[in-house]
Design a protein around this motif. Structure first.
Motif, PDB file in Angstrom:
ATOM      1  N   SER A   1      48.145  26.936  30.069  1.00 42.38           N
ATOM      2  CA  SER A   1      47.485  27.254  31.340  1.00 42.38           C
ATOM      3  C   SER A   1      47.491  28.765  31.572  1.00 42.38           C
TER       4      SER A   1
ATOM      5  N   HIS B   1      38.330  27.651  30.623  1.00 41.79           N
ATOM      6  CA  HIS B   1      39.754  27.658  30.276  1.00 41.79           C
ATOM      7  C   HIS B   1      40.003  28.529  29.049  1.00 41.79           C
TER       8      HIS B   1
ATOM      9  N   ASP C   1      44.838  25.873  35.387  1.00 46.15           N
ATOM     10  CA  ASP C   1      46.075  25.110  35.480  1.00 46.15           C
ATOM     11  C   ASP C   1      45.748  23.711  34.967  1.00 46.15           C
ATOM     12  N   LEU C   2      46.275  23.366  33.803  1.00 47.45           N
ATOM     13  CA  LEU C   2      45.897  22.114  33.150  1.00 47.45           C
ATOM     14  C   LEU C   2      46.700  20.901  33.621  1.00 47.45           C
TER      15      LEU C   2
END
Length: 290
Positions: free
Chosen positions: A216, A160, A192-193
């Protein structure tokens, strides 16, 4: 596939746990054995290797990084590797296992620490990861690092953070060129969190919908897309496989590499061996830099 579609939509909390709780998937014995291997292999990789550990790269947080695999009289391309641990665990000392392999092929390794949640927010961790890249660009020459050949990689939460260095909009504030990150290799990245909002990790990450979206990579500007390899193990958690499969086409400037038989924790350990698929892909990124 529309990136705006929430990958957690339609999944129960139990299904999300299965998709993203890779520690449970590995089991306690295997997980503990792998964590010990990370440290032991990293210690072995840097033993006797030229470098400079413990450099403070960020004055605000006081966090430090280690530089390994440099040689006097030359500027080496550099692999900045950001550790995983769901932003709440891990350390630079566990994350240098690729340094000896890369040193033998003319590449230096930089492994930063960052402050963990819940002591700080994920947004602060992103700032620190970017500050580490900025340190390499501004000060790397003093330590045998070529600021014009920076490749960033990382695993899981580090994937991430890698994504957050790939996107646009942060470089100018730190006095960096837009193309400071020349190439990237996120492993099992979270791009994509939003699914994390309903996973146990959020007890420490403390994300809400606004911050999860804002942090994100999938929703951030990417006009300049650096070359990238998106790596994941075939036996990884389904959530991580889905994340890479969704984000790689959006990025559109590099392949998706699914390492057969590897899971969330051992796919990065393939970087110890120059003849594995992931190592060949990483070395290929450096070859393309010239």
């Amino acid at each position: 596939m529309d990136l705006r579609d929430d990958p957690a939509r339609g999944l129960s909390d139990e299904q999300l746990d299965v998709a993203y709780n890779v520690r449970r998937k590995a089991g306690p014995e295997r997980f503990e054995a792998l964590m010990k291997r990370y440290r032991a292999d990293s210690d072995a990789a840097v033993a006797g290797l030229p470098g400079t550990p413990g450099i403070r790269y960020d004055q605000t947080s006081g966090e430090r990084l280690d530089v390994w695999g440099t040689e006097d009289g030359e500027l080496r391309p550099v692999f900045v590797f950001l550790h995983g641990g769901y932003w709440m665990a891990g350390a630079k000392e566990d994350t240098a296992f690729m340094a000896r392999m890369l040193h033998g092929r003319g590449v230096a390794t930089v492994v930063p620490d960052y402050t963990l949640t819940p002591k700080v927010t994920v947004e602060e961790i992103v700032r620190q990861a970017r500050a580490a890249v900025a340190w390499v660009w501004h000060h790397g020459r003093e330590h045998g690092l070529d600021p014009d050949r920076i490749v960033v990689g990382g695993s899981s939460a580090g994937g991430h953070l890698t994504g957050m260095t790939m996107v646009e909009g942060w470089q100018e504030e730190l006095g960096l060129p837009a193309d400071v990150v020349k190439a990237a290799m996120p492993f099992s990245g979270l791009f994509d969190l939003r699914p994390i909002l309903r996973v146990y990790v959020n007890e420490n990450a403390r994300l809400d919908l606004e911050s999860a979206t804002r942090l994100s990579p999938a929703f951030l500007p990417a006009g300049r897309r650096c070359p990238a390899v998106f790596a994941v193990g075939s036996e990884d958690g389904s959530g991580f496989l889905d994340q890479s499969r969704r984000f790689q086409p959006y990025w559109g400037n590099g392949p998706l590499l699914v390492a057969d038989g590897r899971d969330h924790f051992d796919v990065v350990l393939d970087l110890e061996d120059p003849d594995t698929e992931v190592s060949r892909a990483l070395l290929g990124l450096f070859r393309d830099l010239g």
